[in-house]
Every structure is written in structure tokens, then in C-alpha cells.
Design a protein around this motif. Sequence first.
Motif, PDB file in Angstrom:
ATOM      1  N   ILE A  22      39.547  40.091  45.944  1.00 12.97           N
ATOM      2  CA  ILE A  22      39.609  39.738  44.702  1.00 12.97           C
ATOM      3  C   ILE A  22      39.484  41.078  43.768  1.00 12.97           C
ATOM      4  O   ILE A  22      40.292  41.524  42.869  1.00 12.97           O
ATOM      5  N   GLY A  23      38.759  42.069  44.513  1.00 11.58           N
ATOM      6  CA  GLY A  23      38.680  43.483  43.662  1.00 11.58           C
ATOM      7  C   GLY A  23      39.936  44.323  43.860  1.00 11.58           C
ATOM      8  O   GLY A  23      40.493  44.808  43.004  1.00 11.58           O
ATOM      9  N   ALA A  24      40.559  44.139  44.979  1.00 17.29           N
ATOM     10  CA  ALA A  24      41.819  44.643  45.415  1.00 17.29           C
ATOM     11  C   ALA A  24      42.912  44.267  44.596  1.00 17.29           C
ATOM     12  O   ALA A  24      43.600  44.967  43.996  1.00 17.29           O
ATOM     13  N   ILE A  25      42.826  43.033  44.442  1.00 17.62           N
ATOM     14  CA  ILE A  25      44.031  42.122  43.590  1.00 17.62           C
ATOM     15  C   ILE A  25      43.970  42.801  42.051  1.00 17.62           C
ATOM     16  O   ILE A  25      44.870  43.094  41.390  1.00 17.62           O
ATOM     17  N   GLY A  26      42.486  43.263  41.651  1.00 18.87           N
ATOM     18  CA  GLY A  26      42.601  43.662  40.284  1.00 18.87           C
ATOM     19  C   GLY A  26      43.099  45.064  39.892  1.00 18.87           C
ATOM     20  O   GLY A  26      43.041  45.352  38.848  1.00 18.87           O
ATOM     21  N   ARG A  27      43.468  45.680  41.118  1.00 17.56           N
ATOM     22  CA  ARG A  27      44.070  46.931  40.796  1.00 17.56           C
ATOM     23  C   ARG A  27      45.428  46.957  40.164  1.00 17.56           C
ATOM     24  O   ARG A  27      45.630  47.680  39.307  1.00 17.56           O
ATOM     25  N   ARG A  28      46.186  45.951  40.202  1.00 18.47           N
ATOM     26  CA  ARG A  28      47.353  45.815  39.834  1.00 18.47           C
ATOM     27  C   ARG A  28      47.541  44.661  38.688  1.00 18.47           C
ATOM     28  O   ARG A  28      48.179  44.283  37.810  1.00 18.47           O
ATOM     29  N   ARG A  29      46.692  43.382  39.199  1.00 16.87           N
ATOM     30  CA  ARG A  29      46.796  42.053  38.369  1.00 16.87           C
ATOM     31  C   ARG A  29      45.107  41.873  38.121  1.00 16.87           C
ATOM     32  O   ARG A  29      44.726  40.952  38.422  1.00 16.87           O
ATOM     33  N   PRO A  30      44.681  42.637  37.032  1.00 20.01           N
ATOM     34  CA  PRO A  30      43.239  42.424  36.645  1.00 20.01           C
ATOM     35  C   PRO A  30      42.991  40.840  35.992  1.00 20.01           C
ATOM     36  O   PRO A  30      41.864  40.478  36.018  1.00 20.01           O
ATOM     37  N   LEU A  31      43.918  40.479  35.245  1.00 22.47           N
ATOM     38  CA  LEU A  31      43.707  39.200  34.679  1.00 22.47           C
ATOM     39  C   LEU A  31      43.627  38.099  35.663  1.00 22.47           C
ATOM     40  O   LEU A  31      42.673  37.283  35.491  1.00 22.47           O
ATOM     41  N   GLY A  56      40.361  35.932  36.837  1.00 21.44           N
ATOM     42  CA  GLY A  56      40.516  34.312  36.631  1.00 21.44           C
ATOM     43  C   GLY A  56      39.819  33.842  37.833  1.00 21.44           C
ATOM     44  O   GLY A  56      38.947  33.053  38.112  1.00 21.44           O
ATOM     45  N   VAL A  57      40.191  34.558  39.103  1.00 20.53           N
ATOM     46  CA  VAL A  57      39.995  33.953  40.323  1.00 20.53           C
ATOM     47  C   VAL A  57      38.454  34.120  40.565  1.00 20.53           C
ATOM     48  O   VAL A  57      37.445  33.246  40.934  1.00 20.53           O
ATOM     49  N   PHE A  58      37.765  35.332  40.081  1.00 23.71           N
ATOM     50  CA  PHE A  58      36.235  35.604  39.945  1.00 23.71           C
ATOM     51  C   PHE A  58      35.585  34.542  39.342  1.00 23.71           C
ATOM     52  O   PHE A  58      34.718  34.016  39.702  1.00 23.71           O
ATOM     53  N   LEU A  59      36.164  34.172  37.949  1.00 31.18           N
ATOM     54  CA  LEU A  59      35.384  33.207  37.440  1.00 31.18           C
ATOM     55  C   LEU A  59      35.604  31.787  37.970  1.00 31.18           C
ATOM     56  O   LEU A  59      34.574  30.980  37.684  1.00 31.18           O
ATOM     57  N   GLY A  60      36.578  31.687  38.653  1.00 40.64           N
ATOM     58  CA  GLY A  60      37.074  30.356  39.381  1.00 40.64           C
ATOM     59  C   GLY A  60      35.944  30.080  40.436  1.00 40.64           C
ATOM     60  O   GLY A  60      35.204  29.132  40.635  1.00 40.64           O
ATOM     61  N   VAL A  61      35.500  31.157  41.144  1.00 38.78           N
ATOM     62  CA  VAL A  61      34.570  31.293  42.451  1.00 38.78           C
ATOM     63  C   VAL A  61      33.170  30.918  41.863  1.00 38.78           C
ATOM     64  O   VAL A  61      32.443  30.090  42.072  1.00 38.78           O
ATOM     65  N   ALA A  62      32.905  31.404  40.525  1.00 38.31           N
ATOM     66  CA  ALA A  62      31.614  31.431  39.944  1.00 38.31           C
ATOM     67  C   ALA A  62      31.531  29.958  39.365  1.00 38.31           C
ATOM     68  O   ALA A  62      30.463  29.195  39.535  1.00 38.31           O
TER      69      ALA A  62
END
Length: 543
Positions: free
Chosen positions: A90-99, A103-109
Amino acid sequence: MDTALLRRTWGLRRHAVAGVLAAALLLAIGDVVARFFLPAASPLVALGSTVIEFAPPAVQEMAISVLGPLNKPVLFLGMGLVGAAAAAGIGAIGRRRPLIASGVFLGVAAVLLVAVARRPETGAGDLLPGLLGAAVGLAALLGLWRLAGSGAAAEHPAPEPHADPDADPHSEPHPEPHSGPWPGSRPGSRRAFLAAASGATALAITCFAVGRSIGAFGRGVGERLVELVLPQPARAASPIPAAASVDVDGVPPFITPNDDFYRIDTALVVPELEPGEWSLRITGMVEEEVSLDMSELLDLPLEEHHVTLTCVSNPVGGDLLGTATWLGFPVRDLLARARPLPEADMVLSRSVDGFTASTPLEALTDERASLLAVGMNGEPLPRQHGFPARLVVPGLYGYVSATKWVVELHLTRFDQDTAYWTDRGWDEKGPVLVASRIDVPRPLATVPHDEVVVAGTAWAQHDGVAAVEVRVDDGDWQEVELAAEVTVDTWRQWRLPLDGVEPGRHAVTVRATSVSGDLQIGERRDPIPNAATGHHRIEFQVE
């Protein structure tokens, strides 16, 4: 390696680390705050409980039989490794697609919050630890991303401004336009990122440590306070004679100390149910529903009984069994208050954490010492063994009878209801099979030729052990010396000195026979659906 590739690799690693630390903070904050609510309100605990609930039966059985009491720490370790890998992604995806990554982080939460909400013992207010953890985790994720740099700004830093010969030398330089997805996003310095990452790591570790400490302190205080109100038995257990032990080094004591008693259950953390909060309800196919609180239970004439408990997952020769002196009130007398209907044949006992066990009604109403227990070996039940109240039923494996933290007895029928383990393919009634174990010598031990003694334990709860036999190197079966029987509900120790055994490698095998004449099954069989079978065999060296 060129500079651009190094910069991209470093940026990707920083973003992955940001994801891992954000996830750690989510779980750590949620865990420490949950200590002021319920253990089950911890997102980490709720996730682990959900994994256990939905794991295939074969996986659960392998974990219990291979890992024994270590199955829960290993589960946490596995969850940590898988979770760290997912969070890094998830963190690596945020390098180019932070939004998208946010969203994935909040979905996991959100999934973790659902796991908390579906636990039987939690309410709406118990979502607060997870919500706080999610807020802190997301804030950490965004902050670390900004320090790590993101998108094009991290990969292509703004070039140094070129001097304009016609420009006013005293004027401010024009800022470069932002090229990354976050306003003001620029690659942060390594020092700033490492400082922030170190702080996040320290905070996560501190929260986990404080959460564990609070839980341990609370359990210790609770047990010490309850010790003051444990009543004396109206009917004490008979003294255990010295002849009940074979007095051979390596054979466990007849009564298993509380700290050494095996623990196998589905609770990822020990429920922290206090005596003042506890009550037992008897419901279902009864003429009158009954409710009993702890003060009423302790006012009843309690009884002491020596009983051996055995786990159905115990491998051949395993140690998932133990004997204790239990203090409690006969379940048959409690059920008599409710007056079960004639068609009822099963009691579905329910734990505070939702676990259920299907016990034949007959086993709770006949003459055996089936107890609603509050004490163990002269002390209040330890938290991990069911405090403040649990069931103890001789002659049945624990998965159908020994419900810890019990809060309900529901009278029903086997053709109408099922329980936690029977839903996963186990036998619905779980009678204990006659079995035996070699405790001495230990496998592959070296023994002096003049001190060869074979000894161990055998059990056939609520039937009794009539005989134990061993054979050396596939020779004839020899009957052993049995220690005195305490009750038919306890294990029985045995020993056999061996004379004339030549030096070298030898093997010894054991089998037992119950009072009813049931000979221990020699064929090897997996524990599902009703206990492992086979004769215990070990090899040792005589010098």
C-alpha cells in the motif's frame, strides 16, 4: 547504477516503510486504547480471532497438534509478516497513486472495524480504539509520504534555477511549479524521513508494550482480589494417596500445577470477565429459564473433585492433558432447577467470546462429577483457564464439554443445533478414548544398563484404567505395575523395571485397557473426527 535509478529505489523504499509504520500505528494505538475497553476491541485481536474462525479445520488441527500452546504466538507472527508485506505494498502504491493507496488503507481499517463489531462481546462504543488507530495511522501515512516525496516530484526533482542575465540580481527567484500529486510535495531529506520513521517506530513499540503491560497487570490484580472470596468446599475431594505416584524422575506429578496445565482454546486473548459482571443463563428446552450470578453461585454448597482433562488434538504420546482438583457446583443440580424438557438431548454451552460446545445432556445429569467450576487446585480459576467460571466434564474431550468463561447453557437437540468444532467436522459427542504415554525414558535418551525403567501415564476418564502393557523391541506384551487409582475420572501412573536389556538401541511400546475392556487402538489415525489413535512407541539407547 545511475543516479535516477538510485533515487527511484530510495523513494520506493521510503514509501513502503511509510505503509508498514502506518499499519503498525493503526494496530498499536487500537491495541493500547482497547485495554481501557475490552481486549476484543483491539483491531489486532479481532483480526486474529476472525482468522481463527474462518481457517480451514485441517489448518487449525495442524496448528494445535504441531504447535500446541505456541499456536497463538505463531499466528500473531504470521499475521505480522503478511500484514507488513501488504502494508508495504500500500505504501509503495502511494508513491504514484497516493489517493488510491489512502483509500485502500482506509478500506483495510474499515474491515478491521467490522471484525471488531462482529465479536459477540463488543458493542458500538468498542469501535473507538479502532477509529483512533485508523486516524493516527492515516495521519502518519500522509506525513511520511510527504517527507518521502511523491510522484514525479520524487522521481524528477526540480532543476536548479538558471541565472537570468537580464534579471534584477536583488529579486527573489521564481519557485518551480509543483509536479507531484500532493500540493507542495517535494522529495524530503533522508534525515527528516528517518527521524520521523524512527519516532513512529518508537511510538508503535511503546503502545504495544504498554498495552501488554496493562493487560498483564489487570489480570494479576483481578486474580488476587478474587482469591479473597473463594469459599471452602462443602464436600472436599479425597486426599491423594502417595501410592498414586510411581515416584520415577521424569513422570509428571499426579496433580498438574496451574502454570503447567495445558491451554488449548479459540480465544486469541484471554477474556477479562469480572465476577461482578458474570452471570449464567439456562435457556432453551426447559420448563423455566434460570439465571445465576457469581454471588449466588458462591453461596451454594460447592464440591471438590479430581478430574483429568484431555484435548482431542493431543497427538499420540502428547502432553495436552492434565489433572487438577476442581471446585464447583454440580451442573446436574443447576439443570434440575430449569427442568429440561423430555425431548432435549444436548446442552449447547456458550462462552462470553461466542465459542460453543455441544455436550450430551446425559453427561451433565448422570452421577459423574460434572461441575460449573470456579476453583482449580485450591485457587480461583486462572484467567487463561476460564475465570471466573467454566465447565468441567469427566469422560469427554474438552471441545465438547470444557467451555471456559461460560455464560449460557442452552438446552436443545443434536438434530437441531451444532457447535463450533462440530461445524468443522469433529464428532458431536467426543467421548474420551483409552490411551497411554511413555514418559520415561525420553525419546533417544541414553540409559545405564542397570537402571532401565519404563514409566508413564494412562487414562480412560469416567471408565478407569484396568491394565497397561509394554513390549520391548516388538517382543511379547508385559503387564506393568500400576499406581493406585484415585478415581475413574483421573489418569493413572505406571512403571516397569527392565532387567537384562543388552547395550544398544532399543524400542518400547505401550498400550492400555479400560475397566470396560476396551483395548487401546493400535491403528494410527489423525485426530479428526474424534482423537488420534495408535500406540506410543519410543527408542532409547542402553549403555
